[in-house]
Design a protein around this motif. Structure first.
Motif, PDB file in Angstrom:
ATOM      1  N   UNK A  13      37.984  41.028  35.230  1.00 20.97           N
ATOM      2  CA  UNK A  13      36.784  41.464  34.509  1.00 20.97           C
ATOM      3  C   UNK A  13      35.541  40.700  34.977  1.00 20.97           C
ATOM      4  N   UNK A  14      35.727  39.437  35.343  1.00 20.95           N
ATOM      5  CA  UNK A  14      34.611  38.632  35.833  1.00 20.95           C
ATOM      6  C   UNK A  14      34.122  39.190  37.180  1.00 20.95           C
ATOM      7  N   UNK A  15      35.041  39.563  38.037  1.00 22.54           N
ATOM      8  CA  UNK A  15      34.670  40.142  39.332  1.00 22.54           C
ATOM      9  C   UNK A  15      33.941  41.465  39.124  1.00 22.54           C
ATOM     10  N   UNK A  16      34.399  42.264  38.170  1.00 19.47           N
ATOM     11  CA  UNK A  16      33.715  43.527  37.877  1.00 19.47           C
ATOM     12  C   UNK A  16      32.270  43.272  37.452  1.00 19.47           C
ATOM     13  N   UNK A  17      32.048  42.264  36.610  1.00 19.32           N
ATOM     14  CA  UNK A  17      30.686  41.927  36.181  1.00 19.32           C
ATOM     15  C   UNK A  17      29.849  41.414  37.343  1.00 19.32           C
ATOM     16  N   UNK A  18      30.446  40.577  38.179  1.00 22.22           N
ATOM     17  CA  UNK A  18      29.706  40.033  39.314  1.00 22.22           C
ATOM     18  C   UNK A  18      29.285  41.129  40.284  1.00 22.22           C
ATOM     19  N   UNK A  19      30.124  42.119  40.470  1.00 20.33           N
ATOM     20  CA  UNK A  19      29.797  43.214  41.382  1.00 20.33           C
ATOM     21  C   UNK A  19      28.634  44.058  40.866  1.00 20.33           C
ATOM     22  N   UNK A  20      28.415  44.050  39.562  1.00 20.21           N
ATOM     23  CA  UNK A  20      27.339  44.842  38.974  1.00 20.21           C
ATOM     24  C   UNK A  20      25.989  44.128  39.034  1.00 20.21           C
ATOM     25  N   UNK A  21      25.991  42.833  39.306  1.00 23.60           N
ATOM     26  CA  UNK A  21      24.731  42.098  39.380  1.00 23.60           C
ATOM     27  C   UNK A  21      23.924  42.541  40.601  1.00 23.60           C
ATOM     28  N   UNK A  22      22.599  42.531  40.505  1.00 24.01           N
ATOM     29  CA  UNK A  22      21.772  42.913  41.652  1.00 24.01           C
ATOM     30  C   UNK A  22      22.056  42.003  42.850  1.00 24.01           C
ATOM     31  N   UNK A  72      24.785  41.604  44.492  1.00 17.30           N
ATOM     32  CA  UNK A  72      26.160  41.130  44.632  1.00 17.30           C
ATOM     33  C   UNK A  72      27.042  42.093  45.419  1.00 17.30           C
ATOM     34  N   UNK A  73      26.643  43.327  45.568  1.00 17.86           N
ATOM     35  CA  UNK A  73      27.477  44.260  46.336  1.00 17.86           C
ATOM     36  C   UNK A  73      27.587  43.807  47.786  1.00 17.86           C
ATOM     37  N   UNK A  74      26.503  43.295  48.315  1.00 15.42           N
ATOM     38  CA  UNK A  74      26.535  42.843  49.703  1.00 15.42           C
ATOM     39  C   UNK A  74      27.033  41.408  49.802  1.00 15.42           C
ATOM     40  N   UNK A  75      26.784  40.605  48.806  1.00 13.92           N
ATOM     41  CA  UNK A  75      27.150  39.188  48.833  1.00 13.92           C
ATOM     42  C   UNK A  75      28.468  38.993  48.099  1.00 13.92           C
ATOM     43  N   UNK A  76      29.574  39.018  48.838  1.00 12.41           N
ATOM     44  CA  UNK A  76      30.898  38.951  48.228  1.00 12.41           C
ATOM     45  C   UNK A  76      31.376  37.520  48.016  1.00 12.41           C
ATOM     46  N   UNK A  77      30.668  36.537  48.531  1.00 17.12           N
ATOM     47  CA  UNK A  77      31.204  35.178  48.476  1.00 17.12           C
ATOM     48  C   UNK A  77      31.324  34.652  47.052  1.00 17.12           C
ATOM     49  N   UNK A  78      30.471  35.090  46.145  1.00 15.02           N
ATOM     50  CA  UNK A  78      30.550  34.592  44.775  1.00 15.02           C
ATOM     51  C   UNK A  78      31.817  35.080  44.086  1.00 15.02           C
ATOM     52  N   UNK A  79      32.106  36.369  44.163  1.00 12.95           N
ATOM     53  CA  UNK A  79      33.318  36.824  43.478  1.00 12.95           C
ATOM     54  C   UNK A  79      34.580  36.540  44.257  1.00 12.95           C
ATOM     55  N   UNK A  80      34.483  36.271  45.542  1.00 15.88           N
ATOM     56  CA  UNK A  80      35.666  35.828  46.281  1.00 15.88           C
ATOM     57  C   UNK A  80      35.992  34.360  45.986  1.00 15.88           C
ATOM     58  N   UNK A  81      35.052  33.640  45.405  1.00 15.77           N
ATOM     59  CA  UNK A  81      35.296  32.227  45.107  1.00 15.77           C
ATOM     60  C   UNK A  81      35.909  32.013  43.722  1.00 15.77           C
ATOM     61  N   UNK A  82      36.133  33.085  42.965  1.00 14.59           N
ATOM     62  CA  UNK A  82      36.772  32.930  41.655  1.00 14.59           C
ATOM     63  C   UNK A  82      38.260  32.658  41.848  1.00 14.59           C
ATOM     64  N   UNK A  83      38.785  31.786  41.026  1.00 16.14           N
ATOM     65  CA  UNK A  83      40.189  31.411  41.162  1.00 16.14           C
ATOM     66  C   UNK A  83      40.687  30.888  39.814  1.00 16.14           C
ATOM     67  N   UNK A  84      42.010  30.930  39.629  1.00 18.73           N
ATOM     68  CA  UNK A  84      42.585  30.352  38.417  1.00 18.73           C
ATOM     69  C   UNK A  84      43.813  29.535  38.772  1.00 18.73           C
ATOM     70  N   UNK A  85      44.133  28.608  37.868  1.00 17.28           N
ATOM     71  CA  UNK A  85      45.286  27.734  38.034  1.00 17.28           C
ATOM     72  C   UNK A  85      45.992  27.625  36.694  1.00 17.28           C
TER      73      UNK A  85
END
Length: 149
Positions: free
Chosen positions: A46-55, A57-70
């Motif tokens: 859901x966080x990646x979906x929100x990030x993709x909707x930000x102005x 962010x469609x071209x800049x994938x590094x922010x949502x590719x940096x999300x991770x969980x442990x």
């Protein structure tokens, strides 16, 4: 860690005591970890979906590719966020002097509280049925894959 023996039998003064404490403790810990893993998957998705909707962010994938969980075994907790080497993740979440805080992670978590409760309840209700619990428990280590949505 493998499933402990199902029972411990103790004979004392002609009375036999049977204990399933170790097996129950193991099952509780593993169900908790599995619930945390699925919760993290939901929040990250859901966080990646929100990030993709930000102005922008469609071209800049590094922010949502940096999300991770442990999901940590020893501490039995969940950590979700941005990778340690992605300064742009923290800056985007918390803001800086020049840009406002977006609070994507926090807002995503708050927006999905009902779904998180449903996931947690699904796993914890499996305590009553040992076979169902064993089917929900996975033995793999829980670190989200890089770039996997």
């Amino acid at each position: 860690m493998p499933m402990p023996k199902s029972v411990v039998k103790i004979n004392k003064d002609g009375v036999e005591y049977i204990s399933n404490v170790d097996r129950a403790k193991y099952t509780l810990e593993e169900l908790t970890r599995a619930a945390l893993r699925d919760t993290a998957k939901l929040i990250r998705k859901r966080m990646i979906e929100k990030l993709k909707q930000l102005p922008g962010m469609r071209r800049n994938r590094r922010l949502y590719k940096s999300t991770q969980y442990w999901v940590r075994r020893k501490e039995t907790d969940l950590q979700i966020g941005f990778k340690h080497d992605s300064w742009y993740g923290a800056r985007s979440e918390l803001g800086t002097h020049g840009s406002p805080a977006r609070g994507i992670l926090r807002d995503t978590t708050y927006d999905n509280i009902d779904e998180i409760r449903r996931i947690q309840g699904q796993y914890l209700s499996a305590i009553e049925d040992e076979n169902r619990a064993a089917g929900l428990i996975s033995e793999e280590e829980y670190i989200s894959p890089d770039g996997d949505e």
